[in-house]
Design an enzyme around this catalytic site. Structure first.
Site, PDB file in Angstrom:
ATOM      1  CE1 TYR A 116      -3.609  -2.529   0.469  1.00 22.46           C
ATOM      2  CE2 TYR A 116      -4.678  -0.456   1.030  1.00 22.46           C
ATOM      3  CZ  TYR A 116      -4.758  -1.776   0.664  1.00 22.46           C
ATOM      4  OH  TYR A 116      -5.987  -2.352   0.488  1.00 22.46           O
TER       5      TYR A 116
ATOM      6  CG  ASP B 220      -8.176  -4.566   1.447  1.00 22.89           C
ATOM      7  OD1 ASP B 220      -9.118  -4.090   2.110  1.00 22.89           O
ATOM      8  OD2 ASP B 220      -8.103  -4.481   0.210  1.00 22.89           O
TER       9      ASP B 220
ATOM     10  CG  ASP C 215      -2.513 -19.894  -1.532  1.00 24.91           C
ATOM     11  OD1 ASP C 215      -1.939 -19.911  -0.421  1.00 24.91           O
ATOM     12  OD2 ASP C 215      -2.123 -20.580  -2.499  1.00 24.91           O
TER      13      ASP C 215
ATOM     14  CG  ASP D  45     -13.815  -6.840   2.091  1.00 25.18           C
ATOM     15  OD1 ASP D  45     -13.617  -6.127   3.101  1.00 25.18           O
ATOM     16  OD2 ASP D  45     -14.236  -6.386   1.010  1.00 25.18           O
TER      17      ASP D  45
END
Ligand code: IPM
Ligand code: MG
Length: 370
Positions: free
Chosen positions: A146, A253, A229, A257
């Site tokens: 980021y 991030d 993963d 979610d």
């Protein structure tokens, strides 16, 4: 520590989309707790995100960053919307939030994913897989891809264009967030799962090396490692295996979610972004719902205010150090859900759902009744 009667300085940044609605309702809850705790709030409110771009041409002003630095905490709504989607990346609404995180050095982002029994049927997974789920994702928030340099788009000698970002971590950056994970795990089920891509990325192998070293200081906490993963897959397969998950900015991030959807709705999940404890033990902090600005439902009174209300609950716990007050607020929210009060995002099929204001009314009524 500040005397209890000193005002708590709260900077409120509603932002865009449903931000102003959910923040507006949460301020009613803030007001309730000011009376309950006998501690006044000194609230200042300002622009951030697209709202700030429209007025000042930047997604956050220096003045707001200054105020945030001197506030006791920041309460943040949401930013972004189609209107600003074509802006260059440093002038998008999101850049305002990223600057606040960076300038306040809020490196530890706590994203709890709790599945309330009443909402297990709203989850994307079978109820038995998520009932009683209680995961805490801790996302590194001020480094990694980021913020890594260099980044940009260049044109090569052969005329081909090439875009690049940089994933980079220092040992301190990894260590402090992993340590935060272990410290918090001690107050929970004493299990930390550190998530990386140590099989592919240099930063991943490094992350794992540091996490392992930090783990030696916490013999009472179990440390496991998982590839990112596989973690995404395990969150869908058997989410209750996790207690605390610690991971980098980008993986955090994405995985937060995914974890959010396990609980039934993104509209329920709060977050706290914390800095290091100062000499007085006080940490810089920003509290925000995990959900975004949801422009599709903005301005219609449909948004679920609970994620923002619960984010204020995290402020009561972490910044105001009023754990009983935080417990009380969480209990009130649970009772409201148990009574079947639902906004549209968590409503049962065929049910309209209550408005943002009505949901808050229900929380305040429970608080009054407790
Ligand atoms: C989040 C959001 C932000 C992020 C955006 C709004 C910049 O997705 O907090 O998870 O990517 O960190
Ligand atoms: Mg996100």
């Amino acid at each position: 520590m500040a005397a209890a009667s000193e005002p708590f300085r709260l900077l409120v940044l509603p932002g865009d989309g449903i931000g102003p609605e959910v923040i507006g309702q949460t301020l009613r809850v803030v007001d309730w707790f000011g009376r309950f705790l006998g501690r006044p709030f000194a609230i200042s409110q300002d622009l951030v995100g697209g709202a700030c771009l429209d007025t000042h041409g930047v997604p956050v002003t220096d003045a707001v960053v200054e105020t945030a630095l001197s506030a006791d905490a920041v309460l943040f709504g949401a930013v972004g919307g189609e209107k600003w989607d074509s802006q260059p990346i440093h002038l998008r609404p999101e850049a305002g939030l990223l600057r606040l995180r960076k300038d306040l050095d809020l490196f530890a982002n706590l994203r709890p994913a709790i599945c309330y029994p009443e909402l297990a049927s709203a989850s994307a997974l079978r109820p038995e897989l998520v009932e009683g789920l209680d995961i805490l994702i801790i996302r590194e928030l001020t480094a990694g891809v980021y913020f890594g340099e260099p980044r940009g788009v260049e044109t090569l000698a052969n005329g081909v264009r090439r875009a690049f970002d940089t994933q980079a971590y220092t040992s301190e950056e990894v260590e402090r967030v992993v340590r935060a994970g272990f410290d918090i795990a001690r107050g929970r089920n004493r299990r930390v799962c550190s998530v990386d891509k140590a099989n592919v990325m240099q930063t991943g192998a490094f992350w794992r090396e540091i996490a392992t070293a930090v783990g030696r200081d916490y013999p009472d906490v179990e440390l496991t490692h998982m590839y990112a993963d596989n973690c995404a897959m395990q969150l869908m397969r058997r989410p209750k295996q996790f207690d605390v998950v610690v991971t980098d900015n980008l993986f955090g991030d994405i995985l937060s979610d995914a974890a959010a959807m396990l609980t039934g709705s993104l509209g329920l999940l709060p977050s706290a972004s914390l800095g290091a404890a100062g000499p007085d033990g006080v940490r810089k902090a920003l509290y925000e719902p995990v959900h975004g600005s949801a422009p599709d439902i903005a301005g219609r009174g449909l948004a679920n205010p609970l994620a923002t209300i619960l984010s204020f609950g995290m402020c009561l716990r972490h910044s105001m150090r009023a754990p009983e007050a935080a417990d009380r607020l969480e209990a009130a929210v649970r009772r409201v859900l148990a009574r079947g009060v639902r906004t549209a995002d968590i409503a049962r099929p065929g049910e309209a759902g209550v408005s943002t204001t009505q949901m808050t009314d229900a929380v305040l009524a429970e608080l009054d009744a407790m």
